[in-house]
Design an enzyme around this catalytic site. Structure first.
Site, PDB file in Angstrom:
ATOM      1  N   HIS A 165     -17.809   5.949   5.036  1.00  0.00           N
ATOM      2  CA  HIS A 165     -16.598   6.521   4.461  1.00  0.00           C
ATOM      3  C   HIS A 165     -15.308   6.271   5.218  1.00  0.00           C
ATOM      4  CE1 HIS A 165     -15.204  10.690   5.863  1.00  0.00           C
ATOM      5  NE2 HIS A 165     -15.840  10.161   6.860  1.00  0.00           N
ATOM      6  N   GLU A 191      -5.041   3.457   8.147  1.00  0.00           N
ATOM      7  CA  GLU A 191      -6.423   3.011   8.363  1.00  0.00           C
ATOM      8  C   GLU A 191      -6.507   1.494   8.517  1.00  0.00           C
ATOM      9  OE1 GLU A 191      -9.221   4.394   5.374  1.00  0.00           O
ATOM     10  OE2 GLU A 191     -10.927   3.456   6.360  1.00  0.00           O
ATOM     11  N   GLY A 234      -0.510   4.596   0.229  1.00  0.00           N
ATOM     12  CA  GLY A 234      -1.225   5.800   0.636  1.00  0.00           C
ATOM     13  C   GLY A 234      -0.329   6.598   1.565  1.00  0.00           C
ATOM     14  N   ARG A 288     -23.589  13.685  13.398  1.00  0.00           N
ATOM     15  CA  ARG A 288     -23.764  12.995  12.119  1.00  0.00           C
ATOM     16  C   ARG A 288     -24.394  11.622  12.260  1.00  0.00           C
ATOM     17  NH1 ARG A 288     -17.803  12.157   9.898  1.00  0.00           N
ATOM     18  NH2 ARG A 288     -18.296  14.260   9.282  1.00  0.00           N
ATOM     19  N   ALA A 317       0.215   6.403   4.752  1.00  0.00           N
ATOM     20  CA  ALA A 317       1.008   5.595   5.683  1.00  0.00           C
ATOM     21  C   ALA A 317       2.075   4.804   4.940  1.00  0.00           C
ATOM     22  CB  ALA A 317       0.096   4.669   6.478  1.00  0.00           C
ATOM     23  N   GLY A 318       1.694   4.147   3.865  1.00  0.00           N
ATOM     24  CA  GLY A 318       2.629   3.285   3.148  1.00  0.00           C
ATOM     25  C   GLY A 318       3.750   4.051   2.468  1.00  0.00           C
ATOM     26  N   GLY A 371       0.843  -1.200   0.000  1.00  0.00           N
ATOM     27  CA  GLY A 371       0.000   0.000   0.000  1.00  0.00           C
ATOM     28  C   GLY A 371       0.873   1.243   0.000  1.00  0.00           C
ATOM     29  N   ARG A 385     -13.856   8.490  14.474  1.00  0.00           N
ATOM     30  CA  ARG A 385     -12.684   9.282  14.146  1.00  0.00           C
ATOM     31  C   ARG A 385     -13.040  10.761  14.026  1.00  0.00           C
ATOM     32  NH1 ARG A 385     -10.965  11.420   9.737  1.00  0.00           N
ATOM     33  NH2 ARG A 385     -12.280  10.242   8.314  1.00  0.00           N
ATOM     34  N   HIS A 435     -21.299   8.944   6.936  1.00  0.00           N
ATOM     35  CA  HIS A 435     -21.348  10.376   6.732  1.00  0.00           C
ATOM     36  C   HIS A 435     -22.728  10.754   6.204  1.00  0.00           C
ATOM     37  CE1 HIS A 435     -19.958  14.287   5.526  1.00  0.00           C
ATOM     38  NE2 HIS A 435     -18.793  14.036   6.060  1.00  0.00           N
TER      39      HIS A 435
END
Lengths: 256, 247, 712
Positions: C476, C500, C112, C401, C114-115, C110, C510, C336
């Protein structure tokens, strides 16, 4: 191997070597500067600079042509003075020869770069689209290459006609003025010149803007817009100014 | 609505391809263009034909994964990504020609999917600031005038979709390249490597087989992020500077 | 919370922003369930709540669906003063001799936030890194779609923010289901992230003085959110991507585009590699290393429709789970309320709109079901039901929400939804700006929400200035994920999980602008420091491709692929995925009940059986085959979906993103049960036919007192 693969592999190898040579913790990525002279942008810069020479030259040339409206004497004197400029530091016609050398060198550079870029562009898309539309491109911008070729052909004709006197459609008088007017009284010669000026106008319309963009002078939106206007104005002034003389002859304003 | 789709089919990168015609019926105008292709693929699967391969991921116009040549225009008739194009932009009876990005630097993998790793390699060549993790000064150490920060941001919104290359008559990636050069050139952090960066990235751009820019503007016209032409001027300016000081 | 959200300023404190387009987006996800500490009393916070069920042992809804294992503890976190813990851990983590680093290899799955950040940082340190991703470029990972911003306790506004306050807000926002140590560390390193990103050239929004702009986001009362118009995730990811590509150029990182991890290789109890499929050639490859890092994102796509990207999947995490990594709190999902609704059966994905729209829009449905297909402008005022204003008179449209989402679903379930019929009902409610346009003027509405209105118009083809918008909730973010200790190491030694994909920092819910913070904190600062403690014992004995474990892993991958290609059933992969998503949304979505969850489990099991028997995947393995890719992902979603339902069924309390119908106050508010459920539910794979095994990690709050949130 495809060129891009070739490029990537050699590039990756180069980087890896420089990374590992200096030790374990090396993660600096200073591959050294690569040569930029043969890049597309370098070629474009060559075209821009030579294009600038041409724009300057045709502006002067156009100005000179307008002497035709002042009659034979004024025009012939102007032509004569051109050859006497900077004499006796230069021999008679010396400046013209310097100009010719500069122009020929520019022409060679301009055309060579253009053909090189043309070839690269063709190679960059070997498989063509079945359907492809131009969304925004102006006619001027899309005809730069063939328009350039047409202008090259015209320049050769023009030199054979008015410089070397090899082609003499309107006779072969001594006076430059009479030669000019006599030629344009032949309708097809005037048409050739008018069409060439249309091509020149279009070439300058995009070329002048493109030159400013390639030189990097258009790097904000205001200057970008101004550059487009500069292209348009130069095109109209130069092509229009040149066209006045054959039009003047055809309309009988300029006569022998 | 009912449409006639003409789609480029090519089993893999080394095989020959051809345009294949598929009629499609009952297309809802609320569908996105890619959802319309999803529906076609479901139908093809049901009929035992292999579905059309095409790339997409976020489907909200930001990842840059999607990109189709639709009726001769990159990303189709709206100035947005292919995933954000909706079928209401078409009318009943339309013939829609769908082709992959065509560029030697973007070889076709299958059908409509192409390989854009050339862009990553251009970034490899210098599209970064050399700062190791942990080596950063405080974020407020160097203020950036707002206009530079804004222009850097505008350039940095490039999603690397490749539409600029696809639309360019010369197959040039100058808009992509100019966007990255401008992004980093506008920021103080990008100055130290500014001119080596432009030399190396332009060099790599050419090695990847992309053509030169002729300032026609087709790229900007189809760019979903509307990256302006003036980023190419910045690219040219930096390159001129780099060449001049080297010579 | 609602009061805070009410105050979520739209357009205040951004005088310097010249970007009306970005504004609305930036404020987007007001994903907050937090309140300011000082505000607790005023908002009527009550003391710890008594359990709604006297003895949960007698009322274990999920009895029979799972077995209980030994309790679990995070042994890697140091004790002592919380502000010293991370410093101490960094100091105590063993160092790796620089000369040894190039002999150590790490796989990162991954790319993203983090990766990419982890791979770049490990590469900079000198390790050999291999990075894998299914997209065609690392820069396309779905972090790129995050809009809002990134929190950091910089206190540049001198408005009372601090590391401690960010820590406090995050724990509270997570409804007291996160570890204090982890969250404190997250807050602590948050400031370094901003420094790092700015140094990389991330073009954050700036003020005219040239310094960074901040805003208050999602209702918090301090301005700690840094942003880059409405595209913060994109800009942060490009920063991390460029750092990664720099290491590719340096030769420390090798990237593997269009490679999907399909199996984890565990040898002698340690994670030693992965099996991947080259998505272009179909080649099954084994990649071996000293440690494996999963940064493969969340699993919201189990719902089929979500705001996730099409390719987001749980396969990497799930294959690790099947090899022994515990999966924690899978039922915690964030939904959401203001997404653009589904327009038909063809829908492939949902798009988020800023929740700030609720500041000025009024939400309603027709009172009478027969009005639902009318032009909303022709429905007279007295026939409209402004249900949020009716049910929650004090907070109206600004309720949190989860309540807004749940009530929208209730209205649609009652048959009063609007918009096109999707399946058996209309799934949408009106968000009406007519009154706001009258009150503020069209140009003010345009300045504030213009870009959202444009986006809405582009997707729906309707003009939101003329007719009310339609909205509907969508999944989401998933707070659950692979269980990790303080070192981000999973229950398999040598397998680390970041971003995540792990469960660590957000508890049951979160906060807005915290996902980006966590991804980059893990990748840049946490993981590189903790993984060295593990790698210091390496290089580990070389594993050969002929090792029985390796061969078994490859054989398993090959077998699955062969199976999918040979079934030649009657239904497409997507049709199964869609149906699974429908079950999950219906029974394990905004409101979960014991009965519904049991139904869901039965339905999932039946559908899964049908899937393996009747799926149709055409083509071959040796080329780009997108149906084959999806088949593998959907297969894993089935197993995950079942575990999510079991987790939701066993957790008979409402907390954060998990709402159990059986655990609510008379007013319909979520009711937490701290006495019985203040733990992390870490699930162990129970085998192909066995039930999952629950390990409880008790959560202890030494620094923050647990309180029930209240909207009254």
């Amino acid at each position: 191997m495809r060129p891009s693969e070739l490029g990537h592999r050699s590039f990756a190898r180069h980087q890896a070597v420089s990374g590992w040579r200096y030790g374990v913790l090396v993660t600096t990525t200073a591959p050294g500067r690569r040569s930029g002279q043969a890049t597309t942008i370098a070629l474009k810069l060559l075209m821009a600079v030579t294009g600038l020479v041409f724009v300057g030259y045709v502006l002067l040339h156009m100005y000179g042509n307008l002497w035709a409206f002042s009659g034979q004497q004024a025009f012939d004197e102007y032509a004569h003075h051109l050859r006497e400029l900077l004499t006796p530091m230069l021999p008679y016609g010396g400046l013209l020869w310097i100009l010719r050398v500069v122009l020929v060198a520019s022409l060679v550079g301009h055309a060579a770069a253009a053909f090189a870029l043309w070839a690269r562009a063709a190679k960059a898309r070997e498989q063509r689209y079945a359907v492809k539309k131009a969304v925004t491109a102006t006619l001027a911008s899309r005809t730069m290459r063939w328009g350039g070729v047409a202008l090259l052909a015209f320049v050769i004709f023009h030199i054979l006609h008015l410089t070397t006197h090899t082609i003499n459609p309107g006779g072969d008088p001594e006076s430059p003025y009479l030669r000019l007017v006599g030629s344009f009284q032949v309708w097809w010669v005037a048409v050739i010149y008018l069409l060439a000026m249309l091509a020149l106008g279009m070439h300058i319309r995009h070329g002048a803007f493109s030159m400013l963009q390639t030189l990097g002078l258009t790097d904000n939106r205001r200057r970008y817009r101004i550059s487009h206007a500069v292209g348009l104005v130069l095109a109209i002034v130069i092509a229009g100014g040149f066209a006045l003389v054959p039009l003047g002859v055809l309309l009988g304003i300029v006569t022998t | 609505m009912n449409l006639t789709l003409k789609i480029w089919r090519q089993p893999n990168g080394s095989a020959a391809g051809e345009m294949v015609t598929y009629p499609i019926t009952d297309v809802s105008e609320d569908m996105s263009f890619l959802e319309m292709l999803d529906v076609l693929n479901e139908r093809l699967t049901a009929e035992g034909q292999e579905p059309v391969a095409f790339d997409s991921d976020c489907r909200e116009g930001i990842c840059g994964m999607c990109g189709l040549m639709i009726n001769g225009v990159a990303h189709g008739p709206e100035v947005t990504t292919t995933c954000q194009l909706h079928m209401r932009s078409f009318s009943d009876g339309d013939v829609v020609t769908i082709e992959p990005w065509r560029a030697s630097g973007f070889p076709v993998l299958r059908d409509l999917a192409v390989d854009r790793s050339a862009f990553d390699r251009i970034i490899d060549a210098g599209g970064y600031v050399s700062v190791n993790t942990g080596a950063a000064p405080d974020a407020h150490a160097s203020p950036v005038p707002k206009e530079n920060a804004d222009r850097a941001f505008d350039a940095a919104t490039c999603i690397s979709c490749g539409a600029c290359v696809a639309a360019c008559p010369n197959g040039s990636a100058s808009l992509f390249l100019g966007a990255k050069i401008t992004h980093l050139a506008e920021l103080p952090q990008g100055q130290a490597e500014r001119y080596t960066r432009v030399l190396n990235m332009v060099h790599q751009h050419d090695l990847e087989g992309f053509g030169g820019c002729t300032n026609i503007g087709e790229c900007t016209a189809v760019c979903p992020k509307e990256i302006p032409q003036d980023v190419i001027a910045t690219l040219n300016k930096d390159m001129r500077h780099a060449l001049w000081h080297r010579v | 919370m609602a009061t805070n959200e009410n105050e979520a300023p739209h357009g205040t404190a951004m005088g310097a922003s010249s970007d009306p387009v970005g504004q609305a987006e930036e404020l987007a996800p007001a994903e907050v369930a937090n309140e300011n500490p000082s505000q607790g009393a005023a908002a009527g916070v009550t003391a710890p709540v008594s359990s709604p069920v006297a003895d949960p042992a007698d009322h274990d809804d999920a009895a029979g669906y799972y077995t209980t294992g030994d309790p679990l503890a995070d042994t890697s976190a140091p004790a002592g003063p919380i502000e010293r813990r991370w410093t101490e851990r960094v100091f105590n983590a063993k160092l790796v001799n620089p000369a040894n680093r190039r002999r150590l290899s790490v796989i990162v799955v991954g790319t993203g936030l983090a990766g990419s950040s982890a791979a770049a940082t490990l590469g900079e340190a000198g390790y050999h890194v291999d990075a894998f991703f299914y997209q065609d470029s690392p820069r396309r990972a779905h972090s790129i779609a995050a809009q809002g911003g990134i929190n950091a306790a910089k206190n540049y506004k001198e408005d009372g923010d601090s590391v401690y306050r960010l820590f406090y807000d995050t724990v509270k926002g997570g409804d007291y289901r996160a570890r204090e140590s982890n969250v404190y560390r997250l807050a602590e390193v948050s400031a370094n992230i901003i420094d790092q990103c700015v140094a990389q050239g991330v073009p954050f929004a700036r003020e005219y003085g040239g310094l960074l702009d901040n805003r208050s986001f999602g209702g918090v009362q301090v301005s700690r959110t840094f942003y880059a118009r409405g595209q913060t995730g994109q800009q942060l990811l490009i920063g991390a991507y460029q750092a990664l590509e720099r290491q590719v150029a340096a030769g420390t990182v090798k990237t593997h585009a269009r490679h999907e991890m399909l199996e984890l290789v565990v040898v002698d109890g340690k994670a030693r590699g992965i099996v991947t499929r080259d998505m272009v050639t179909g080649e099954i490859e084994t990649h071996l290393a000293d440690a494996v890092v999963l940064a493969s994102g969340g699993y919201g796509n189990v719902f089929f429709l979500s705001t996730n990207a099409m390719g987001c999947n749980v396969t990497a995490a799930w294959r690790a789970h099947r090899k022994g990594a515990h999966f924690a709190n899978p039922c915690y999902t964030q939904i959401h309320p203001t997404c653009i609704p589904v327009s038909g059966e063809h829908q492939s994905k949902l798009t988020l709109m800023s929740e700030s729209l609720r500041n000025d829009g009024r939400i309603w449905v027709p009172k009478n079901a027969e009005d639902c297909d009318k032009d909303p402008r022709e429905i007279p005022e007295e026939d409209r039901d402004y249900y949020l204003e009716r049910i929650y008179p004090s907070f109206g449209n600004l309720v949190p929400r989860d309540i807004a989402s749940r009530q929208a679903k209730n209205m649609c379930d009652e048959g009063r939804g609007v918009g096109p019929m999707v399946g058996d009902q209309r799934r949408g409610v009106y968000l009406d700006f007519a009154e706001a346009i009258e009150r503020m003027g069209r140009s003010a509405v345009e300045a504030k929400y213009g870009n959202l209105f444009d986006m809405y118009a582009r997707i729906t083809g309707e003009d939101p200035y003329a007719t009310p918008m339609r909205i509907y909730p969508a999944v989401h973010y998933t707070m659950g994920g692979l269980w990790v200790d303080y070192d981000l190491q999973s229950s398999i030694p040598g397998l680390f999980v970041a971003g995540e994909a792990n469960f660590s920092d957000h508890g049951a819910n979160r906060l807005g602008a915290s996902a980006l913070m966590q991804g980059l904190a893990d990748g840049y600062f946490v993981l590189p420091n903790t993984i060295r403690d593990y790698l210091a014992d390496g290089p580990f004995p070389k594993v050969s491709e002929d090792d029985p474990e390796v061969r078994a892993a490859r054989a398993n991958v090959q077998e699955r692929i062969d199976h999918f290609l040979s079934v030649n059933g009657s239904r497409s992969v997507d049709s199964f995925h869609r149906e699974l998503g429908h079950i999950m949304w219906e029974y394990c979505g905004m409101e979960r009940s014991a009965e519904g969850l049991r139904t869901a489990i039965e339905k999932i099991r039946a559908l899964r059986e049908e899937f393996w028997r009747d799926v149709r995947v055409l083509g071959t393995n040796d080329s780009l085959n997108q149906a084959l890719e999806r088949a593998g992902r959907v297969a894993d979603f089935f197993e995950l979906g079942e575990l999510m339902c079991i987790d939701a069924l066993h957790r008979r309390e409402s907390c954060g993103g998990h709402f159990r119908a059986e655990s609510q106050t008379p007013e319909g508010e979520a009711l937490r049960d701290d006495e019985n459920f203040a733990y992390v539910a870490a699930w162990e794979w129970g085998g192909e036919s066995g039930a999952p095994i629950l390990h409880k990690e008790e959560l202890e709050y030494e620094f923050i007192e647990m309180k029930q949130r209240s909207y009254k």
